[in-house]
Design a protein around this motif. Structure first.
Motif, PDB file in Angstrom:
ATOM      1  N   GLY B 230       0.832  -1.203   0.000  1.00  0.00           N
ATOM      2  CA  GLY B 230       0.000   0.000   0.000  1.00  0.00           C
ATOM      3  C   GLY B 230       0.859   1.243   0.000  1.00  0.00           C
ATOM      4  N   GLN B 231       0.187   2.381  -0.145  1.00  0.00           N
ATOM      5  CA  GLN B 231       0.871   3.670  -0.079  1.00  0.00           C
ATOM      6  C   GLN B 231       0.126   4.537   0.926  1.00  0.00           C
ATOM      7  OE1 GLN B 231       0.017   4.225  -4.193  1.00  0.00           O
ATOM      8  NE2 GLN B 231       2.169   4.555  -4.706  1.00  0.00           N
ATOM      9  N   LEU B 232       0.784   5.578   1.408  1.00  0.00           N
ATOM     10  CA  LEU B 232       0.127   6.485   2.351  1.00  0.00           C
ATOM     11  C   LEU B 232      -0.680   7.538   1.588  1.00  0.00           C
ATOM     12  CD1 LEU B 232       3.052   7.026   4.877  1.00  0.00           C
ATOM     13  CD2 LEU B 232       1.083   5.523   5.153  1.00  0.00           C
ATOM     14  N   LYS B 233      -1.885   7.797   2.076  1.00  0.00           N
ATOM     15  CA  LYS B 233      -2.775   8.818   1.510  1.00  0.00           C
ATOM     16  C   LYS B 233      -2.792   8.820  -0.025  1.00  0.00           C
ATOM     17  CE  LYS B 233      -2.231  11.784   5.522  1.00  0.00           C
ATOM     18  NZ  LYS B 233      -2.144  13.100   6.100  1.00  0.00           N
ATOM     19  N   PRO B 234      -3.097   7.690  -0.653  1.00  0.00           N
ATOM     20  CA  PRO B 234      -3.065   7.662  -2.124  1.00  0.00           C
ATOM     21  C   PRO B 234      -4.122   8.577  -2.746  1.00  0.00           C
ATOM     22  CG  PRO B 234      -4.039   5.642  -1.252  1.00  0.00           C
ATOM     23  CD  PRO B 234      -3.537   6.420  -0.080  1.00  0.00           C
ATOM     24  N   ASP B 235      -5.162   8.898  -1.975  1.00  0.00           N
ATOM     25  CA  ASP B 235      -6.251   9.725  -2.506  1.00  0.00           C
ATOM     26  C   ASP B 235      -5.806  11.160  -2.798  1.00  0.00           C
ATOM     27  OD1 ASP B 235      -5.951   9.547   0.341  1.00  0.00           O
ATOM     28  OD2 ASP B 235      -7.601  10.992   0.506  1.00  0.00           O
ATOM     29  N   LEU B 236      -4.673  11.581  -2.244  1.00  0.00           N
ATOM     30  CA  LEU B 236      -4.254  12.966  -2.456  1.00  0.00           C
ATOM     31  C   LEU B 236      -3.525  13.172  -3.783  1.00  0.00           C
ATOM     32  CD1 LEU B 236      -3.163  14.149   1.095  1.00  0.00           C
ATOM     33  CD2 LEU B 236      -5.293  14.548  -0.101  1.00  0.00           C
ATOM     34  N   GLY B 237      -3.330  12.099  -4.500  1.00  0.00           N
ATOM     35  CA  GLY B 237      -2.754  12.241  -5.839  1.00  0.00           C
ATOM     36  C   GLY B 237      -1.280  12.607  -5.865  1.00  0.00           C
ATOM     37  N   THR B 238      -0.585  12.364  -4.776  1.00  0.00           N
ATOM     38  CA  THR B 238       0.839  12.710  -4.774  1.00  0.00           C
ATOM     39  C   THR B 238       1.672  11.590  -5.380  1.00  0.00           C
ATOM     40  OG1 THR B 238       0.972  11.830  -2.539  1.00  0.00           O
ATOM     41  CG2 THR B 238       0.737  14.213  -2.757  1.00  0.00           C
ATOM     42  N   ASN B 239       1.066  10.425  -5.510  1.00  0.00           N
ATOM     43  CA  ASN B 239       1.758   9.276  -6.096  1.00  0.00           C
ATOM     44  C   ASN B 239       3.058   8.947  -5.346  1.00  0.00           C
ATOM     45  OD1 ASN B 239       1.992   7.224  -7.842  1.00  0.00           O
ATOM     46  ND2 ASN B 239       2.014   8.485  -9.702  1.00  0.00           N
ATOM     47  N   PRO B 240       2.955   8.615  -4.080  1.00  0.00           N
ATOM     48  CA  PRO B 240       4.156   8.411  -3.266  1.00  0.00           C
ATOM     49  C   PRO B 240       4.959   7.191  -3.704  1.00  0.00           C
ATOM     50  CG  PRO B 240       2.207   7.813  -2.015  1.00  0.00           C
ATOM     51  CD  PRO B 240       1.727   8.433  -3.289  1.00  0.00           C
ATOM     52  N   LYS B 241       6.274   7.280  -3.461  1.00  0.00           N
ATOM     53  CA  LYS B 241       7.185   6.247  -3.929  1.00  0.00           C
ATOM     54  C   LYS B 241       7.755   5.444  -2.767  1.00  0.00           C
ATOM     55  CE  LYS B 241      10.633   7.724  -6.168  1.00  0.00           C
ATOM     56  NZ  LYS B 241      11.680   8.162  -7.078  1.00  0.00           N
ATOM     57  N   CYS B 242       7.120   5.615  -1.607  1.00  0.00           N
ATOM     58  CA  CYS B 242       7.512   4.805  -0.466  1.00  0.00           C
ATOM     59  C   CYS B 242       6.372   3.798  -0.281  1.00  0.00           C
ATOM     60  CB  CYS B 242       7.661   5.703   0.756  1.00  0.00           C
ATOM     61  SG  CYS B 242       8.197   4.811   2.190  1.00  0.00           S
ATOM     62  N   PHE B 243       6.696   2.523  -0.447  1.00  0.00           N
ATOM     63  CA  PHE B 243       5.652   1.493  -0.433  1.00  0.00           C
ATOM     64  C   PHE B 243       5.676   0.740   0.888  1.00  0.00           C
ATOM     65  CE2 PHE B 243       7.270   2.210  -4.707  1.00  0.00           C
ATOM     66  CZ  PHE B 243       6.119   2.612  -5.362  1.00  0.00           C
ATOM     67  N   TYR B 244       4.512   0.303   1.305  1.00  0.00           N
ATOM     68  CA  TYR B 244       4.418  -0.369   2.597  1.00  0.00           C
ATOM     69  C   TYR B 244       3.810  -1.756   2.450  1.00  0.00           C
ATOM     70  CZ  TYR B 244       5.561   3.954   5.024  1.00  0.00           C
ATOM     71  OH  TYR B 244       6.205   5.063   5.495  1.00  0.00           O
ATOM     72  N   ILE B 245       4.506  -2.744   2.998  1.00  0.00           N
ATOM     73  CA  ILE B 245       3.928  -4.090   3.054  1.00  0.00           C
ATOM     74  C   ILE B 245       3.255  -4.246   4.402  1.00  0.00           C
ATOM     75  CG2 ILE B 245       4.571  -6.541   3.272  1.00  0.00           C
ATOM     76  CD1 ILE B 245       6.530  -6.032   1.015  1.00  0.00           C
TER      77      ILE B 245
END
Lengths: 394, 252
Positions: B230-245
Motif C-alpha cells: 500500500g501507499q500512504l494517503k493515495p487519494d491525495l494524488g501525490t503518487n508516493p514512492k515509499c511502499f508499505y507491506i
C-alpha cells in the motif's frame, strides 16, 4: 475516531510553522484590498456620498501596503533571498505570483495617488519656498501644468486605475485565500471557498478600518463627520459582514452535513482548541454583536450620536473579528495534525522574534505611517466637509 | 604446537576475523547496483524507491538514530521516525512516536494483556512522483533529480514554509539554524556512491528496502512484483514512492 486516539501528531508537527506573522500578513493585505475597493466605490461607481473618504481610503490602502511584506520578511527563514521569488519563480506554485501581484498593485496605487493629488501638489508647489518647491517639483515629475484639460485627463486616469485596481486588489487578497484553500494536505484550509471568504473579509476589514479611523480622527480633531458618508459606509459594512460571516458558516455547515472523516476531525478542532477564538470570539462576540448593532443603525431611526457610537463600536469589533478570523484560519489549520489523530499547541510568546510585542508593533506602524502621510497627502478637506455637513444637517 | 606457531595462529585468526568483519560491513552497505553516475543519461537509468515491510519492524529506532547521526538532523525534528500502533480488545487505538522513537519505545500505553494487535510503522519522505512540495515551492528550491529523488537546494530556499504545509505526510520542517526547509534526501550523498541510505543500513531486520525501481532484477522491484503493498494517503494524488507491506487501515 475513538477518544484514546486523540493525541498523536507527527513528530515534525510539534512546532507550528506559520506563526502569528502569517496571521498579520492577510490581515494587513485585507485592509489594503478593502480600503482600495472602498475608494473605488466613489471613483468608479460614482457614489458621491463616499467622496469625503475616497482619498483617505486610497492613502490608507497605500500605508498598509507599504507594510504588508514586513511580517513576511520577519517570518522568512532566509529573508536575504526574498527576491528569489521574483528572480527564480516557480510558476507551478501559487506563491510565486506574490512578488508580481504585489508590485503590480503597488504601481497602480502609487499612480492613482499621484493623479489624485496632482492638483494639490501643484498648489503646494506654487505656494512653497525653495527646498520644498524642489521636492514638489520632483514629486510632480516636472509637470506643473494645470488647467481644465489636465484635470479632466487626471480624472479619467484615476477612474481607469481605480477600476483596473479592483480586480487586482481582489487578486492580491483572493490569492492569499487561494494559498490556503489550495493546500490539499490541510483539512481546515482546503476549500475552494477560501479565496471568496478572504475577499469578503478583506472588504469588511477595509470598511471597518476606514469607519473606525474616520470617526476617531474627527473626534480627536473635534471636527464633525459627514453623516451621510458615515452611514452609507456603515450600511455597506453591514451588508458585507453578513456575506462574509454567512459564507464562512455555510462552509462549516456543508462540511458537517457531508459528515466525512474530515468533519470528525474538524468537529474536535472547533469544539476544542478553537472554541474560544472561533466560536466564542469570532462568531459570537465579534460577529453577532456588531451584526445586531449595525442592524439597528441601518434599519432603525436613532439619534445620530447613538448611531455613530454604535457604528464606531461595531467597526472596532469587526476589525477584531477579522483578526480572529485570520488567526483561526492560519493557526487553526496548523493545529490539526496531518495524522488526523491529534492537535498541536501554539502560543507565539511575548518577546520572541515572531512574538506578541513584535506583532503589535507591526500592526501599529502602518497607522503611524498613515498619520505621517496626512501631512503629505491630506485626506480630508476639512472646510468642505464641514460645509457639506452644516448645509445638510443644520 | 610451539609458542611461535600459536602466536601465528592467533594472529591469523584475528586478521581474518577483522577482514571478514570489514568485508561484510562493506558488502552489506552496498546497494545491488552501483550508481555509476557521472552524467545526466546515467542518472536516468535510476528511479530510487523505498519499501517498508511493517511486518518486520521491531521499533528499535536504530534507523532514526542512524539518520540523526548521518544527516546531522536538528534537535526535535526528524527525517525519519517510527510510529507504534496498539489496538486493544475494545477497539481503542493508540498511536505514539515518542521523540520519533529515537530511543525506541520504553513504556506500554495499554496493559499488555489487553492489546490484541500492535505494530510499528517507519515513516520518511515519500519522494512522491507528483510531490506537493515541489509544486508549491515558490522559488524552485525543491526539485526532483533525474533519478527521481526530491531534494532541496539550500542555496536557493527562502524558508517560507509553504512546502512544510503542503506535504501531507509531515516529512518536512524548517531548520531554524540554517533558515531553510529540510527533509529526507534518501541519503543522496550515499546513494551516489553506491551505498544504501543510513536507515536501511542500520535496520537489523531488513524492514527497510531500498533500490532501483527501473531495474527488474532489483530486490525492491522483485518484492513489489510479488507482494501486496500500500501507499500512504493515495487519494491525495501525490503518487508516493515509499511502499508499505502490511499496511493497516489505521495508518495515515
Amino acid at each position: 475516531m475513538i477518544e484514546s486516539a486523540n493525541g498523536f501528531v507527527f513528530p515534525n508537527e510539534m512546532h507550528v510553522t506559520w506563526t502569528v506573522m502569517i496571521v498579520l500578513y492577510p490581515y494587513i493585505t485585507g485592509m489594503v484590498a478593502g480600503a482600495f475597493i472602498v475608494s473605488s466605490f466613489y471613483h468608479v461607481f460614482g457614489m458621491e456620498k463616499l467622496k469625503p473618504i475616497a482619498k483617505f481610503a486610497l492613502v490608507s490602502s497605500f500605508a498598509f501596503l507599504c507594510f504588508a511584506t514586513v511580517p513576511l520578511l520577519n517570518h522568512l527563514g532566509s529573508p536575504q533571498r526574498a527576491f528569489n521569488i521574483m528572480l527564480t519563480p516557480n510558476f507551478s506554485s501559487a506563491m510565486s505570483g506574490f512578488g508580481f501581484v504585489y508590485s503590480f498593485y503597488m504601481i497602480i496605487v502609487i499612480l492613482e495617488i499621484w493623479f489624485c493629488y496632482r492638483e494639490e501638489f501643484i498648489e503646494k508647489y506654487t505656494n512653497s519656498g525653495n527646498v520644498l518647491k524642489k521636492i514638489y517639483y520632483l514629486l510632480l515629475l516636472g509637470n506643473t501644468v494645470q488647467n481644465e484639460n489636465t484635470r479632466k485627463y487626471d480624472r479619467k486616469i484615476v477612474v481607469f486605475l481605480a477600476g483596473f485596481g479592483i480586480p487586482v486588489a481582489c487578486i492580491l487578497h483572493g490569492y492569499v485565500g487561494f494559498l490556503f484553500g489550495s493546500i490539499k494536505a490541510n483539512l481546515w484550509w482546503s476549500t475552494p471557498l477560501m479565496f471568496i471568504i478572504f475577499i469578503f473579509s478583506a472588504i469588511v476589514s477595509g470598511l471597518s478600518v476606514l469607519i473606525f479611523l474616520y470617526q476617531l480622527i474627527h473626534w480627536m480633531r473635534k471636527k464633525e463627520i459627514d453623516q451621510r458618508c458615515y452611514e452609507l459606509m456603515a450600511k455597506w459594512l453591514w451588508g458585507f459582514m453578513i456575506i462574509a460571516v454567512i459564507l464562512e458558516l455555510m462552509e462549516i455547515l456543508s462540511i458537517s452535513y457531508e459528515n466525512t472523516e474530515r468533519w470528525a476531525v474538524l468537529k474536535q478542532l472547533i469544539n476544542g482548541k478553537l472554541w474560544i477564538s472561533y466560536v466564542v470570539m469570532q462568531i459570537g462576540l465579534f460577529s453577532i454583536v456588531p451584526f445586531l448593532m449595525l442592524t439597528f443603525t441601518s434599519l432603525l431611526k436613532l439619534n445620530n450620536r447613538i448611531k455613530n457610537i454604535l457604528i464606531f463600536c461595531s467597526s472596532g469589533m469587526l476589525l477584531l473579528q477579522v483578526l480572529f478570523m485570520r488567526w483561526n484560519v492560519v493557526i487553526g489549520g496548523q493545529l490539526v495534525s496531518k495524522s488526523m489523530r491529534g492537535f498541536t499547541e501554539y502560543f507565539p510568546g511575548y518577546f520572541d522574534k515572531e512574538g506578541i510585542i513584535v506583532s503589535v508593533i507591526i500592526i501599529l506602524v502602518p497607522f503611524l505611517m498613515l498619520r505621517l502621510f496626512d501631512s503629505i497627502f491630506p485626506f480630508f478637506h476639512k472646510k468642505k466637509v464641514r460645509r457639506i455637513f452644516f448645509s445638510e444637517y443644520e | 604446537m610451539n609458542k611461535i606457531e600459536r602466536r601465528k595462529f592467533i594472529k591469523l585468526g584475528l586478521y581474518s576475523t577483522a577482514g571478514v568483519l570489514c568485508g561484510s560491513l562493506f558488502a552489506f552497505s552496498k546497494i545491488e547496483q552501483d550508481a555509476n553516475v557521472d552524467n545526466y543519461e546515467a542518472l536516468l537509468k535510476f528511479d530510487w524507491g523505498f519499501l517498508v515491510d511493517t511486518t518486520r519492524c521491531i521499533g528499535c529506532g536504530a534507523c532514526v538514530r542512524a539518520c540523526k547521526i548521518e544527516n546531522n538532523v536538528p534537535e526535535s525534528y526528524f527525517r525519519t521516525w517510527v510510529e507504534r500502533y496498539e489496538i486493544d480488545k475494545n477497539g481503542n487505538i493508540r498511536v505514539d512516536s515518542p521523540k520519533g522513537a529515537i530511543e525506541s519505545f520504553k513504556t506500554d500505553n495499554f496493559q499488555s494483556e489487553d492489546i490484541v494487535k500492535a505494530f510499528f510503522v517507519p515513516k520518511l519522505c515519500n519522494h512522491c512522483y507528483d510531490s506537493a512540495c515541489t509544486q508549491v515551492c515558490p522559488v524552485g528550491a525543491t526539485y526532483e533529480t533525474p533519478d527521481k529523488v526530491v531534494l532541496i537546494d539550500k542555496e536557493r530556499c527562502v524558508g517560507c514554509g509553504y512546502c512544510v504545509q503542503a506535504c501531507p505526510y509531515g516529512c518536512r520542517y524548517i531548520d531554524h539554524e540554517k533558515g531553510v526547509a529540510d527533509k529526507c534526501t534518501l541519503c543522496y550523498h550515499r546513494i551516489q556512491k553506491g551505498e544504501a541510505p543510513a536507515c536501511v543500513n542500520a535496520c537489523p531486520r531488513s524492514a527497510r528496502i531500498f533500490g532501483n525501481l527501473k531495474d527488474p532484477k532489483s530486490k525492491i522491484r522483485r518484492i513489489l512484483d510479488q507482494r501486496r503493498y500500500g501507499q500512504l494517503k493515495p487519494d491525495l494524488g501525490t503518487n508516493p514512492k515509499c511502499f508499505y507491506i502490511g499496511l493497516d487501515k489505521e495508518v495515515v
